[in-house]
Design an enzyme around this catalytic site. Structure first.
Site, PDB file in Angstrom:
ATOM      1  N   GLY A 209     -14.520  -4.032  -4.415  1.00 12.34           N
ATOM      2  CA  GLY A 209     -15.345  -5.214  -4.137  1.00 12.34           C
ATOM      3  C   GLY A 209     -16.816  -4.902  -4.284  1.00 12.34           C
ATOM      4  CG  ASN A 210     -19.469  -7.620  -5.310  1.00  5.93           C
ATOM      5  OD1 ASN A 210     -20.074  -8.392  -4.571  1.00  5.93           O
ATOM      6  ND2 ASN A 210     -18.585  -8.041  -6.206  1.00  5.93           N
ATOM      7  NE  ARG A 211     -24.313  -3.289   0.408  1.00 10.63           N
ATOM      8  CZ  ARG A 211     -25.540  -2.829   0.560  1.00 10.63           C
ATOM      9  NH1 ARG A 211     -26.024  -1.994  -0.342  1.00 10.63           N
ATOM     10  NH2 ARG A 211     -26.264  -3.175   1.587  1.00 10.63           N
ATOM     11  CB  SER A 212     -22.082 -10.707  -3.503  1.00  6.09           C
ATOM     12  OG  SER A 212     -22.509 -12.039  -3.412  1.00  6.09           O
ATOM     13  CB  ALA A 277     -21.526 -10.231  -7.012  1.00  6.59           C
TER      14      ALA A 277
END
Ligand code: CTP
Length: 409
Positions: A209-212, A277
């Site tokens: 995943g990502n930090r958005s 994102a």
């Protein structure tokens, strides 16, 4: 900046008056000097003592108290922001008529500061042509009349007319104090926004995943809805965010789910914004049971990836094929040479505009504030000044609307 302001919270006589207590606290907690001015009827729902304790100021309703201080003009003159929550149909009518027969209406008549009105009433009253005309009058005079939420009202009925949540009102009011009134320039427009960050499963318990956080996409949706647009957000993993009132939220998890929803819903949209994102890659195969670190084939230490579709690019392709006809706007999160890389990315993606953020050192993700440039395919650069994500959203909509006009000419 988060400046402390002199805020007047006006409260009319509706059951939602109790929510004004939370609104007062919200402003107080940010350091604002809050004065509560209820109508006489509002005190049937919440006592003056409650408002006095929360605001730290005396509470009056009429024009014949503190006459020596000329209070009926001073409160309005000194206010830097007036927020009325809840505003009943009756109060809205009295403001529209220019009445000044109590402290609240006389303060409004005197004030030159931004005024934000959060209505709450039964659906029939909100939809009544008298109220429609009064609301239109207030908007024409530069006041921001927020759309009430749909939902359960006091009785068993549901529909538009429910007071927005205090946190949402406070955020919008602070935005208006900084950027000016929210105008109804998107009425009749359909807006589609992706928000959040996609997650790609490795196995049943792990993902990439990502930090958005999704906050910027949700702020764009909130402002668009209050500008009159019909708004849908395709939201990837944004469960911690409150859904903005009046916005349809379609929840997705992975890039392929997001792709499917965006491509279908873009048909007929006027503006499509890819604020999500999107994971560029996903595991080539999702394991059906939890991978173990000791496994001989090293499935967990070496994850084979396959490329995800570029949704923004696909939207542009669909437009080129004549299937959709929307203004297409993307985001670019860059850690170096942000503006230069952003411009190159815009050209590569073929979108109309790209909001370029500098995210070096983890800035922006999950934060309240943001800044950057909204670059356009004709080479123009709109500087988006530092502000909360709502303030950024207002600036972006202004720049996009100008661009759309240019498009039409
Ligand atoms: N985007 C998309 N589909 C992808 C990747 C990105 O639609 N598979 C969209 C994002 O929503 C954003 C824009 O493309 O609006 C730019 O995203 P970004 O991650 O900055 O660009 P990438 O194309 O992934 O380029 P790179 O990672 O090489 O910087």
């Amino acid at each position: 900046m988060n400046e402390a302001r002199k805020v007047v919270v006006g409260v009319a006589g509706g059951i939602a008056a109790y929510k004004a207590c939370h609104l007062v606290r919200d402003f107080k907690e940010r350091g604002d000097d809050v004065r509560v001015v209820p109508t006489e009827n509002a005190l049937n729902f919440v006592g003056a003592a409650t408002f006095e304790a929360l605001s730290g100021h005396p509470v009056d309703t009429g024009v014949f108290t503190r006459v020596d201080e000329v209070q009926h003009v001073r409160v309005g003159q000194e206010a830097e922001l007036i927020v009325i929550a809840p505003a009943t149909a009756d109060l809205i009518a009295r403001i529209a008529a220019g009445r000044a027969d109590d402290l609240l209406t006389s303060s409004i008549l005197v004030a030159t500061c931004p005024i934000v009105i959060a209505p709450a009433m039964h659906t029939e009253m909100w939809l009544n042509s008298a109220t429609r005309a009064n609301v239109a009058t207030l908007r024409k005079r530069g006041m921001t009349v927020l759309e009430p939420a749909h939902g359960r009202l006091t009785g068993v009925d549901t529909g538009p007319g429910r007071l927005l949540e205090p946190g949402a009102i406070a955020e919008l009011a602070r935005t208006v104090a900084q950027t000016g009134p929210i105008e109804r320039t998107l009425e009749g427009k359909r807006v589609l926004i992706s928000a959040g960050g996609t997650q790609e499963n490795i196995d049943p318990v792990r993902y990439i995943g990502n930090r958005s956080s999704g906050r910027q996409g949700f702020a764009l949706a909130d402002i668009a809805a209050h500008k009159g647009a019909t708004v849908t957000v395709v939201a990837a993993n944004t469960e911690s965010l409150d859904t903005p009132a009046g916005v349809e939220v379609v929840r997705v998890r992975s890039t392929r789910e997001l792709e499917a929803e965006m491509l279908t819903r873009a048909v007929g949209a006027d503006v499509v914004i890819m604020a999500a994102a999107v994971a560029d890659f996903r595991p080539a195969a999702e394991a059906s049971s939890k991978l173990k670190k000791g496994e001989a084939d090293g499935a967990l230490s070496t994850i084979h990836l396959t490329e995800n579709p570029d949704v923004l690019r696909l939207l542009v392709d669909r437009r080129e094929a004549g299937e959709i006809d929307a203004l297409i706007v993307g985001f670019a999160a860059e850690t170096d040479n942000a503006l230069e890389y952003g411009k190159a990315k815009l050209a590569r993606k073929g979108a109309d505009m790209l909001m370029v953020n500098d995210v070096a050192g983890g800035k922006v993700f999950g934060e309240e504030r943001n800044r950057g440039w909204l670059v356009a395919s004709d080479g123009s650069v709109n500087e988006i000044a530092d502000g909360t994500k709502h303030v950024i959203a207002v600036q972006m909509w202004e720049a996009m609307e100008k661009w759309t006009e240019r498009f039409a000419n």
